[in-house]
Enzyme design. Structure first.
Site, short mmCIF file in Angstrom:
data_model
loop_
_atom_site.label_atom_id
_atom_site.label_comp_id
_atom_site.label_asym_id
_atom_site.label_seq_id
_atom_site.Cartn_x
_atom_site.Cartn_y
_atom_site.Cartn_z
N HIS A 367 21.15 -104.13 -10.38
CA HIS A 367 22.21 -104.35 -11.37
C HIS A 367 21.65 -104.47 -12.79
O HIS A 367 22.21 -103.91 -13.74
CB HIS A 367 22.97 -105.63 -11.02
CG HIS A 367 23.51 -105.63 -9.62
ND1 HIS A 367 23.99 -106.76 -9.01
CD2 HIS A 367 23.63 -104.64 -8.70
CE1 HIS A 367 24.39 -106.47 -7.78
NE2 HIS A 367 24.17 -105.19 -7.58
N CYS A 680 27.33 -86.44 -13.08
CA CYS A 680 27.12 -87.67 -13.86
C CYS A 680 25.92 -88.48 -13.39
O CYS A 680 25.80 -89.65 -13.73
CB CYS A 680 28.37 -88.54 -13.81
SG CYS A 680 28.87 -89.04 -12.15
#
Length: 755
Positions: A367, A680
């Site tokens: 994260h 992406c």
């Protein structure tokens, strides 16, 4: 038999008097060795200090020739002193000359001595020198004598750490504590950062080493240990920690160590010998760390981290300090150094002052890595023991591209990287001049360049980079940085602000991609053998429709009167998309029925990141409004390669013919059904890879904001027709040229394509 030692506590009281005297470092060391020799009834006491060049230099002695001070030298591993430094453990010998590692230094005059006791001078488990006593008689030194030397070594270690001994170092030499260190790490976020260390969990510096009242110190220790145990027990019994999972396993390890009587007994023994409670904790942990650092077993090394954390927490309890991140004003060039940290913790720092992040752990998909990339902060991971080796304020360089870290870099390294930063700044200035210019190839083919985002702080990059829209907005980041599940109103407010900040440019939201490695602290963690292929993303959303329905409802309300673009991740079967679409339709009807404004248009799509969809492209293209290729996961699943596993991560090339054929099958199917397709993943942000993607048919790419300039420069210098004429035949089965990456580099060089 009794020890010759007058008593550790008496020795420490006399040491305290010596440390308080207004004398220079050499005089202080000279007094310390005389004091130790007297108390241990030793004929020799010597202090060797480790230099940055790996040499142990004699800094003070009582009993050896005085002229040998600052002249006698041993390398780490050489002789008994070098052996102690290498192994970071005491050596107690009745006949030193019989030991195979014995090395005679004629300049010291030590040949007459037989018995030998040496202890490492340690700080945070790191060897800074060696303290030695010797006698002519054959004897084995007692345990309290070993303890006394180890305790004295702590005092000497603090002298080294405080920089006191640098004043008496020979010209042209530096001590090991200031030694430049180069680490080879894993690059997590591109960029170069030059700055100074800010420890995320700063070590509490113990300056009060010698106890006034040992009974009081034992009482303080008992109270602090009880508070520590109570806090861990409370955490384990709290609602959000009561469930099984990795977070609970960590706390269970803490509790096991906190209740370990052997650990507490060692601390109490150090207190009995005259140390303060916090100095005793530091001594025991430093000894343990020195031993465990030499273990190769990864399990034992992981337990070392647990013990480090527990010891630091106990010291904080003793000193009344809060456990948490670094406080105070950040330097303007802060490099955050941490064992690991969460995404929210990184956001707590002032973005304008952070130049880089260095993690002992951390991986490409963690994260904090995602947030660092979003913020354009250079980041690296897997930097072994950097937290222990770095001190707050140390100069440090982080290269997120090459994965290199330089702690206390030499001047020539600093100069080289300063020039690299200036060069990057000039390149970025050139890219900024391109932001208003179209992303069109030399032969007139337009390629839409969008940016990836996940936080509101990303949105200003839209205008700064010249992106035509947000091709991927990771909605899970809002959930990852929150302490509890965001309410409907919170989500709606976030999405409204994103659309407002986009200023009419399209934003493609990705529904929640949680599960797997993206565990939310307030949701029950499910243990899975292979979480990347487990209960995550849309699979979780369809099984827990309340989560997905709340998010869809928030998105519908936020996009009222505008276009809503929503795609679903980790789709393996077209039927999963139909189920998600039905859920959106139900929420749309619900909103209309209750009088809520709805979007003017809704576009629904899927991520293509599971190889099974490659065999359902015909059905998929007929069902969706658009598709987006998640090349990170698709490549990982396509080749059965864990990108976080350094043994296999580089085994297969993203520019391999097989993978490029798979990607081309997507663009071919999208073209047949007139379905917009965007890529992406990380491939899009690398000019060489982006050139290949455009060559096989992609006309829309989404990437980090920092990558837009280099990719646009490449596109504007590319003759796409020439590239396709030479690239596409090489993708045909049986073509002899298998090294497509080398071909692409040669083509770029021949055609003067900007890479």
């Amino acid at each position: 038999m009794r020890s010759n030692l007058a008593g550790p506590r008496l020795l420490l009281r006399r040491l305290r008097e010596v440390m308080a005297e207004p004398i220079n470092a050499q005089e202080r060391l000279d007094k310390i060795v005389v004091l130790i020799a007297s108390n241990v009834v030793a004929e020799v006491c010597s202090v060797y200090i480790l230099r940055a060049d790996g040499v142990l230099e004699l800094y003070a002695t009582e009993g050896l020739k005085r002229e040998a001070v600052h002249q006698a030298q041993l390398r780490v591993g050489q002789g008994l002193v070098g052996l102690i430094a290498a192994e970071a453990r005491p050596l107690n010998l009745p006949n030193a000359r019989a030991h195979p590692a014995f090395a005679y230094l004629p300049e010291t005059g030590e040949e007459a001595y037989n018995s030998f006791l040496g202890v490492p001078v340690l700080r945070a488990g790191r060897t800074l020198g060696v303290l030695v006593v010797q006698n002519k008689s054959h004897r084995t030194y007692y345990e309290d004598e070993v303890e006394a030397l180890q305790t004295t070594a702590m005092v000497i270690a603090e002298m080294v750490a405080a920089g006191e001994l640098e004043a008496i170092a020979k010209p042209g030499t530096a001590l090991d504590l200031s030694r430049p260190i180069r680490f080879e790490a894993v690059g997590l976020a591109d960029g170069v950062g030059l700055g100074h260390v800010v420890l995320h969990e700063p070590r509490v510096v113990v300056t009060n080493l010698i106890a006034e009242d040992t009974d009081n110190e034992r009482t303080r220790l008992e109270a602090a240990v009880n508070r520590l145990r109570l806090s861990i027990d409370s955490l384990l019994s709290s609602g959000d920690m009561a469930q099984s999972g990795e977070h609970r396993d960590v706390l269970e390890a803490y509790r096991m160590f906190a209740y370990d009587q052997g650990w507490i007994r060692k601390i109490e023994e150090a207190i009995n010998n005259g140390l303060t409670a916090e100095a005793a904790v530091e001594k025991v942990q430093s000894d343990m760390r020195a031993r465990m650092l030499r273990q190769t077993d990864p399990y034992l090394r992981e337990r070392l981290h647990d013990l480090d954390d527990l010891a630091h927490r106990l010291i904080r309890e003793l000193m009344g300090r809060q456990h948490g991140s670094s406080s105070g004003v950040l330097p303007k060039d802060a490099i955050i150094v941490a064992r690991n940290m969460g995404a929210a913790e990184l956001l707590d720092y002032g973005r304008d002052r952070i130049r880089g992040v260095v993690l002992e752990e951390g991986g490409p998909t963690s994260h904090v890595t995602i947030v660092a990339r979003a913020l354009g902060i250079a980041a690296v991971g897997q930097v072994q023991d950097v937290v222990s080796l770095a001190d707050a304020g140390d100069a440090i360089i982080v290269d997120g591209g090459s994965g290199e870290v330089y702690l206390r870099p030499a001047t020539d390294v600093q100069d080289a990287y300063a020039e690299k930063v200036r060069f990057r700044a000039r390149r970025q200035a050139e890219y900024r001049r391109l932001r208003a210019k179209p992303s069109v190839t030399k032969d007139g083919v337009e390629v839409g360049l969008q940016m990836n985002a996940g936080l509101l702080v990303d949105l200003p990059h839209l205008s700064e980079s010249g992106a035509v829209g947000v091709g991927l907005f990771r909605t899970e980041l809002q959930f990852m940085v929150a302490s509890s599940f965001p309410r409907l109103s919170d989500q709606q407010n976030q999405y409204t602000q994103v659309l407002d900040a986009a200023g009419g440019k399209p934003v493609t939201f990705r529904s929640l991609d949680i599960g797997g490695d993206k565990v939310l602290p307030y949701l029950r963690a499910i243990h899975e053998e292979n979480p990347a292929m487990g209960w995550r993303a849309l699979r979780l959303g369809l099984d827990r429709p309340g989560l997905l329905r709340t998010q869809v409802r928030a998105l519908l309300r936020a996009a009222a009167g505008r276009e809503l673009r929503l795609m679903f991740p980790m789709v393996s079967e077209v039927e999963e998309f139909h189920r998600a679409k039905d859920l959106v339709d139900r929420e749309l009807r619900h909103s209309r029925r209750h009088g809520h404004a709805v979007p003017d248009a809704i576009r629904l799509g899927t991520m293509i990141e599971v190889p099974s969809l490659l065999y359902q492209l015909e059905e998929l293209m007929q069902a969706v409004d658009f598709v987006s290729v998640g090349s990170n996961d698709l490549f990982q699943f396509f080749n059965a390669v864990d990108r976080g596993n350094t043994r296999v991560a580089d085994r297969y090339d993203t520019m391999g013919a097989g993978f490029l054929r798979a990607l081309k099958s997507i663009t071919d199917a999208a073209a047949r059904y007139h379905v917009p397709v965007t890529l992406c993943g990380e491939l899009a942000g690398k000019p060489l890879e982006a050139m290949a993607l455009v060559g096989i048919g992609f006309r829309s790419l989404s990437m980090s904001p920092a990558a837009l300039g280099p990719v646009k420069a490449m596109i504007r210098s590319l003759d796409l027709g020439r590239l396709q004429a030479r690239l596409l035949p090489r993708l045909e089965p049986g073509h002899p040229d298998r090294d497509l990456r080398q071909f692409l580099r040669q083509f770029a060089a021949e055609q003067d394509v900007a890479l």
